[in-house]
Scaffold this motif. Structure first.
Motif, PDB file in Angstrom:
ATOM      1  N   ILE A  22       0.854  -1.196   0.000  1.00  0.00           N
ATOM      2  CA  ILE A  22       0.000   0.000   0.000  1.00  0.00           C
ATOM      3  C   ILE A  22       0.886   1.242   0.000  1.00  0.00           C
ATOM      4  CG2 ILE A  22      -1.880   1.258   1.119  1.00  0.00           C
ATOM      5  CD1 ILE A  22      -2.190  -1.075   3.042  1.00  0.00           C
ATOM      6  N   TYR A  23       0.604   2.124  -0.917  1.00  0.00           N
ATOM      7  CA  TYR A  23       1.139   3.484  -0.869  1.00  0.00           C
ATOM      8  C   TYR A  23      -0.043   4.455  -0.846  1.00  0.00           C
ATOM      9  CZ  TYR A  23       5.734   1.617  -2.193  1.00  0.00           C
ATOM     10  OH  TYR A  23       6.923   0.921  -2.224  1.00  0.00           O
ATOM     11  N   HIS A  24       0.208   5.655  -0.382  1.00  0.00           N
ATOM     12  CA  HIS A  24      -0.790   6.714  -0.467  1.00  0.00           C
ATOM     13  C   HIS A  24      -0.270   7.849  -1.348  1.00  0.00           C
ATOM     14  CE1 HIS A  24      -2.386   4.529   2.997  1.00  0.00           C
ATOM     15  NE2 HIS A  24      -3.543   5.074   2.692  1.00  0.00           N
ATOM     16  N   ARG A  25       0.877   8.382  -0.957  1.00  0.00           N
ATOM     17  CA  ARG A  25       1.463   9.489  -1.719  1.00  0.00           C
ATOM     18  C   ARG A  25       2.898   9.147  -2.106  1.00  0.00           C
ATOM     19  NH1 ARG A  25       0.222  15.387   0.319  1.00  0.00           N
ATOM     20  NH2 ARG A  25       0.644  15.605  -1.907  1.00  0.00           N
ATOM     21  N   VAL A  26       3.343   9.758  -3.205  1.00  0.00           N
ATOM     22  CA  VAL A  26       4.761   9.767  -3.569  1.00  0.00           C
ATOM     23  C   VAL A  26       5.101  11.236  -3.834  1.00  0.00           C
ATOM     24  CG1 VAL A  26       6.541   9.017  -5.175  1.00  0.00           C
ATOM     25  CG2 VAL A  26       4.689   7.441  -4.557  1.00  0.00           C
ATOM     26  N   LEU A  27       5.816  11.839  -2.896  1.00  0.00           N
ATOM     27  CA  LEU A  27       6.119  13.270  -2.982  1.00  0.00           C
ATOM     28  C   LEU A  27       7.298  13.526  -3.911  1.00  0.00           C
ATOM     29  CD1 LEU A  27       5.864  14.117   0.825  1.00  0.00           C
ATOM     30  CD2 LEU A  27       4.057  14.236  -0.906  1.00  0.00           C
ATOM     31  N   PRO A  28       7.315  14.658  -4.589  1.00  0.00           N
ATOM     32  CA  PRO A  28       8.482  14.976  -5.424  1.00  0.00           C
ATOM     33  C   PRO A  28       9.763  15.084  -4.599  1.00  0.00           C
ATOM     34  CG  PRO A  28       6.660  16.506  -5.852  1.00  0.00           C
ATOM     35  CD  PRO A  28       6.284  15.710  -4.646  1.00  0.00           C
ATOM     36  N   HIS A  29       9.646  15.661  -3.390  1.00  0.00           N
ATOM     37  CA  HIS A  29      10.789  15.862  -2.499  1.00  0.00           C
ATOM     38  C   HIS A  29      10.339  15.620  -1.054  1.00  0.00           C
ATOM     39  CE1 HIS A  29      12.666  17.672  -5.996  1.00  0.00           C
ATOM     40  NE2 HIS A  29      11.638  18.486  -6.082  1.00  0.00           N
ATOM     41  N   LYS A  30      11.286  15.512  -0.169  1.00  0.00           N
ATOM     42  CA  LYS A  30      10.987  15.276   1.239  1.00  0.00           C
ATOM     43  C   LYS A  30      10.163  16.423   1.832  1.00  0.00           C
ATOM     44  CE  LYS A  30      12.271  11.315   2.653  1.00  0.00           C
ATOM     45  NZ  LYS A  30      11.170  10.429   3.070  1.00  0.00           N
ATOM     46  N   ASP A  31       9.232  16.055   2.719  1.00  0.00           N
ATOM     47  CA  ASP A  31       8.402  17.007   3.441  1.00  0.00           C
ATOM     48  C   ASP A  31       8.890  17.032   4.889  1.00  0.00           C
ATOM     49  OD1 ASP A  31       6.458  18.402   4.820  1.00  0.00           O
ATOM     50  OD2 ASP A  31       4.769  17.320   3.939  1.00  0.00           O
ATOM     51  N   PRO A  32       9.410  18.157   5.379  1.00  0.00           N
ATOM     52  CA  PRO A  32       9.918  18.204   6.763  1.00  0.00           C
ATOM     53  C   PRO A  32       8.869  17.823   7.804  1.00  0.00           C
ATOM     54  CG  PRO A  32      10.581  20.167   5.539  1.00  0.00           C
ATOM     55  CD  PRO A  32       9.613  19.438   4.669  1.00  0.00           C
ATOM     56  N   LEU A  33       7.592  18.099   7.517  1.00  0.00           N
ATOM     57  CA  LEU A  33       6.543  17.771   8.478  1.00  0.00           C
ATOM     58  C   LEU A  33       6.266  16.270   8.526  1.00  0.00           C
ATOM     59  CD1 LEU A  33       4.608  19.130  10.489  1.00  0.00           C
ATOM     60  CD2 LEU A  33       2.913  19.273   8.646  1.00  0.00           C
ATOM     61  N   PHE A  34       6.495  15.581   7.410  1.00  0.00           N
ATOM     62  CA  PHE A  34       6.275  14.138   7.317  1.00  0.00           C
ATOM     63  C   PHE A  34       7.513  13.471   6.715  1.00  0.00           C
ATOM     64  CE2 PHE A  34       2.012  16.010   7.079  1.00  0.00           C
ATOM     65  CZ  PHE A  34       1.364  15.310   8.081  1.00  0.00           C
ATOM     66  N   PRO A  35       8.596  13.413   7.466  1.00  0.00           N
ATOM     67  CA  PRO A  35       9.845  12.884   6.904  1.00  0.00           C
ATOM     68  C   PRO A  35       9.779  11.421   6.516  1.00  0.00           C
ATOM     69  CG  PRO A  35      10.055  13.236   9.275  1.00  0.00           C
ATOM     70  CD  PRO A  35       8.759  13.862   8.863  1.00  0.00           C
ATOM     71  N   SER A  36       8.793  10.680   7.056  1.00  0.00           N
ATOM     72  CA  SER A  36       8.681   9.264   6.703  1.00  0.00           C
ATOM     73  C   SER A  36       7.864   9.040   5.437  1.00  0.00           C
ATOM     74  CB  SER A  36       8.058   8.479   7.864  1.00  0.00           C
ATOM     75  OG  SER A  36       6.745   8.920   8.114  1.00  0.00           O
ATOM     76  N   GLU A  37       7.237  10.077   4.914  1.00  0.00           N
ATOM     77  CA  GLU A  37       6.452   9.932   3.684  1.00  0.00           C
ATOM     78  C   GLU A  37       7.389   9.636   2.523  1.00  0.00           C
ATOM     79  OE1 GLU A  37       3.202   9.186   2.334  1.00  0.00           O
ATOM     80  OE2 GLU A  37       2.621  10.871   3.620  1.00  0.00           O
ATOM     81  N   VAL A  38       7.010   8.686   1.679  1.00  0.00           N
ATOM     82  CA  VAL A  38       7.864   8.266   0.566  1.00  0.00           C
ATOM     83  C   VAL A  38       7.994   9.379  -0.456  1.00  0.00           C
ATOM     84  CG1 VAL A  38       8.091   6.601  -1.324  1.00  0.00           C
ATOM     85  CG2 VAL A  38       7.244   5.855   0.896  1.00  0.00           C
ATOM     86  N   ASP A  39       9.234   9.639  -0.881  1.00  0.00           N
ATOM     87  CA  ASP A  39       9.435  10.594  -1.976  1.00  0.00           C
ATOM     88  C   ASP A  39       9.806   9.825  -3.240  1.00  0.00           C
ATOM     89  OD1 ASP A  39      12.114   9.908  -1.703  1.00  0.00           O
ATOM     90  OD2 ASP A  39      12.763  11.880  -1.026  1.00  0.00           O
ATOM     91  N   ALA A  40       9.999  10.566  -4.322  1.00  0.00           N
ATOM     92  CA  ALA A  40      10.203   9.937  -5.629  1.00  0.00           C
ATOM     93  C   ALA A  40      11.430   9.027  -5.646  1.00  0.00           C
ATOM     94  CB  ALA A  40      10.327  11.019  -6.702  1.00  0.00           C
ATOM     95  N   ALA A  41      12.524   9.480  -5.061  1.00  0.00           N
ATOM     96  CA  ALA A  41      13.750   8.680  -5.079  1.00  0.00           C
ATOM     97  C   ALA A  41      13.565   7.375  -4.311  1.00  0.00           C
ATOM     98  CB  ALA A  41      14.906   9.488  -4.494  1.00  0.00           C
ATOM     99  N   GLU A  42      12.926   7.450  -3.150  1.00  0.00           N
ATOM    100  CA  GLU A  42      12.697   6.243  -2.349  1.00  0.00           C
ATOM    101  C   GLU A  42      11.731   5.287  -3.047  1.00  0.00           C
ATOM    102  OE1 GLU A  42      13.376   8.080   2.135  1.00  0.00           O
ATOM    103  OE2 GLU A  42      11.372   8.089   1.235  1.00  0.00           O
TER     104      GLU A  42
END
Length: 318
Positions: A22-42
């Protein structure tokens, strides 16, 4: 290699289990408020690893092969929940680059400028000015917002108090919180109809996830059935194709959905449905309670270890 050997040990003789991510979001870059949220590189690294160690299938193919008893060893599928715009703009190009398929479970009530209630909480806490968010008049406590850490603590504190309220009451409370914070919230977090069609045109799976993402177990049966049926119908009209799969909102068996909702999914002629219970489906699983898990580990080895643990976990059922 250690990783491959570990997975082989945990699926001896080519055991035919199905691991669904399960994924919910894939952010373009890291979000300081949600550092565990998956970004594009991860995300790119995770699905590359998945492809190298698992037989990654479209979820609908995996469901049909599970029904037929022809799942390959270490079968896996990729899913996304809710319908965030970054699914189409960030995740899709990465899936295409790796030659992989995903199924996107979309809550139709938030398309075209809508926003899920929890995202309203996230964003109001992000945007609120430095100081204290005093929500005691709403019965939601007082929350300092001086640092990133303060804001990270305020979010689960508020979410926990709001999550299981009736939908209308919860939305009223969230609207009052937004007014109290005095902030303007974004209206581009969720997909547009065009982005859903873009995913479908790219060959991705589109699955139903109700209209308003309610906790089905908290609804009267007629309302729960209507949420499931109307979400399915809206997506089928949108993409002009059948929608064969369903994801229970929140998805905890016995807590967020019950056996009666499993029966509804069958009656509405889905081919399968997914929960959020950990585990890998075995040779003849309940196709209307397929377990899934969130792969939040960042290092390659820990990611594989979590996948291996999931292969040995027995999923809960409603």
């Amino acid at each position: 290699m250690l990783e491959k050997g570990l997975l082989s040990l945990l699926s001896p003789g080519g055991a035919k289990g199905l691991s669904i991510l399960i994924y919910h979001r894939v952010l373009p870059h890291k979000d300081p408020l949600f550092p565990s949220e998956v970004d594009a590189a991860e995300f790119s690294a995770q699905i590359a690893m998945l492809k190298s160690r698992f037989n990654v299938l479209p979820l609908i193919d995996a469901v049909r092969r599970a029904r037929a008893g022809t799942l390959p060893a270490r079968a896996a599928a990729i899913t996304f929940d809710d319908g965030y715009a970054d699914n189409a703009e960030v995740a899709l190009p990465l899936l295409q680059r790796h030659g992989l398929h995903a199924t996107f479970f979309v809550a139709t009530g938030f398309l075209n400028g809508g926003r899920m209630w929890n995202d309203s909480v996230y964003e109001l806490v992000r945007r609120a000015p430095d100081g204290v968010l005093d929500a005691t008049p709403l019965g939601l406590g007082s929350h300092p917002l001086h640092t990133i850490g303060d804001r990270q603590r305020a979010i689960p504190a508020l979410i926990g108090q709001l999550k299981y309220l009736p939908i209308a009451e919860r939305q009223r409370q969230v609207d009052r919180l937004v007014a109290l914070a005095g902030v303007t919230l974004p209206d581009d977090l969720m997909m547009t109809s065009a982005q859903v069609r873009k995913l479908h045109a790219a060959g991705m799976g589109i699955g139903a996830h109700t209209v308003n993402h309610p906790i089905l177990a908290r609804l009267p049966d007629d309302e729960a059935r209507r949420e499931i049926a109307q979400g399915k119908h809206a997506l089928e009209e949108l993409i002009d194709a059948r929608v064969p799969l369903f994801a229970y909102p929140n998805g905890k068996p016995g807590e967020d959905y019950e056996a009666r909702h499993v029966a509804m999914a069958r009656e509405l002629q889905f081919e399968g449905a997914v929960s959020t219970s950990w585990g890998a489906s075995r040779a003849r699983p309940d196709l209307f309670q397929l377990p899934r898990f969130t792969p939040w580990d960042r290092s390659r080895l820990r990611f594989v270890l979590r996948m291996a643990r999931n292969l040995t976990t027995s999923a809960q059922l409603a």
